[in-house]
Design a protein around this motif. Structure first.
Motif, PDB file in Angstrom:
ATOM      1  N   HIS A 251       0.721  -1.367   0.082  1.00 33.98           N
ATOM      2  CA  HIS A 251       0.192   0.081  -0.019  1.00 33.98           C
ATOM      3  C   HIS A 251       0.907   1.204  -0.022  1.00 33.98           C
ATOM      4  CE1 HIS A 251      -3.740  -2.154   0.508  1.00 33.98           C
ATOM      5  NE2 HIS A 251      -3.038  -2.784   1.538  1.00 33.98           N
ATOM      6  N   LEU A 252       0.335   2.250  -0.514  1.00 32.54           N
ATOM      7  CA  LEU A 252       1.128   3.658  -0.441  1.00 32.54           C
ATOM      8  C   LEU A 252       1.095   4.355   0.655  1.00 32.54           C
ATOM      9  CD1 LEU A 252       2.422   5.660  -2.388  1.00 32.54           C
ATOM     10  CD2 LEU A 252       0.178   6.720  -2.779  1.00 32.54           C
ATOM     11  N   ALA A 253       0.238   3.993   1.501  1.00 35.31           N
ATOM     12  CA  ALA A 253       0.034   4.442   2.984  1.00 35.31           C
ATOM     13  C   ALA A 253       1.356   4.286   3.879  1.00 35.31           C
ATOM     14  CB  ALA A 253      -1.311   4.095   3.637  1.00 35.31           C
ATOM     15  N   TYR A 254       1.876   3.014   3.890  1.00 36.01           N
ATOM     16  CA  TYR A 254       3.003   2.777   4.720  1.00 36.01           C
ATOM     17  C   TYR A 254       4.146   3.807   4.383  1.00 36.01           C
ATOM     18  CZ  TYR A 254       0.282  -1.377   5.776  1.00 36.01           C
ATOM     19  OH  TYR A 254      -0.583  -2.432   5.973  1.00 36.01           O
TER      20      TYR A 254
ATOM     21  N   TRP B  18       4.234   3.413  -7.054  1.00 37.42           N
ATOM     22  CA  TRP B  18       2.699   3.337  -7.105  1.00 37.42           C
ATOM     23  C   TRP B  18       2.083   3.749  -8.585  1.00 37.42           C
ATOM     24  CZ3 TRP B  18      -1.286   7.110  -6.494  1.00 37.42           C
ATOM     25  CH2 TRP B  18      -2.651   6.627  -6.039  1.00 37.42           C
TER      26      TRP B  18
END
Length: 126
Positions: free
Chosen positions: A2-5, A51
């Motif tokens: 995920h891009l959030a990490y 991403w």
């Protein structure tokens, strides 16, 4: 992945670096905090490049340029800090506000009557 990490990690690194720039008084620690902020930006550039699946890998190329600029910045910055430390005897940022040679801190130039006081300042020759 995920891009959030990596985005959250980069935000934490950037906030830590920002705190270091604003709270530290030692010039070397301020330079290290700026480097931490640049590394957070590099992490974001690479994460968004992966991403977005960019074919040109523009984020990674820009990261290489940022690393080169950061290396030059730390080299020149460290040289300046060392010269200031040799001349002034301290690398405390709060004490280095006046860097002009022969400049005295401004004193109260008015007397109790309101007329300016006559003060002689020494001439600085180049």
């Amino acid at each position: 992945m995920h891009l959030a990490y990596p985005a959250v990690l980069a935000a934490l690194l950037f906030c830590t670096g920002l705190y270091g720039v604003l709270a530290r008084r030692n010039a070397i620690l301020v330079l290290m905090s700026v480097e931490l902020m640049l590394n957070a930006v590099n992490l974001n550039l690479v994460a968004f490049d992966v991403w977005l699946r960019d074919a040109l890998h523009a984020g990674q190329a820009l990261t290489l340029f940022t690393i080169a600029i950061a290396a030059a910045e730390i080299g020149i910055g460290l040289a300046i800090v060392l010269m200031v430390y040799r001349n002034r005897g301290t690398s405390d940022v709060d004490r280095l506000r006046d860097t002009a040679e022969g400049h005295e801190p401004d004193q109260d130039t008015s007397t109790s009557t309101g007329a300016p006081a006559a003060t002689a300042r020494p001439e600085v020759s180049a």
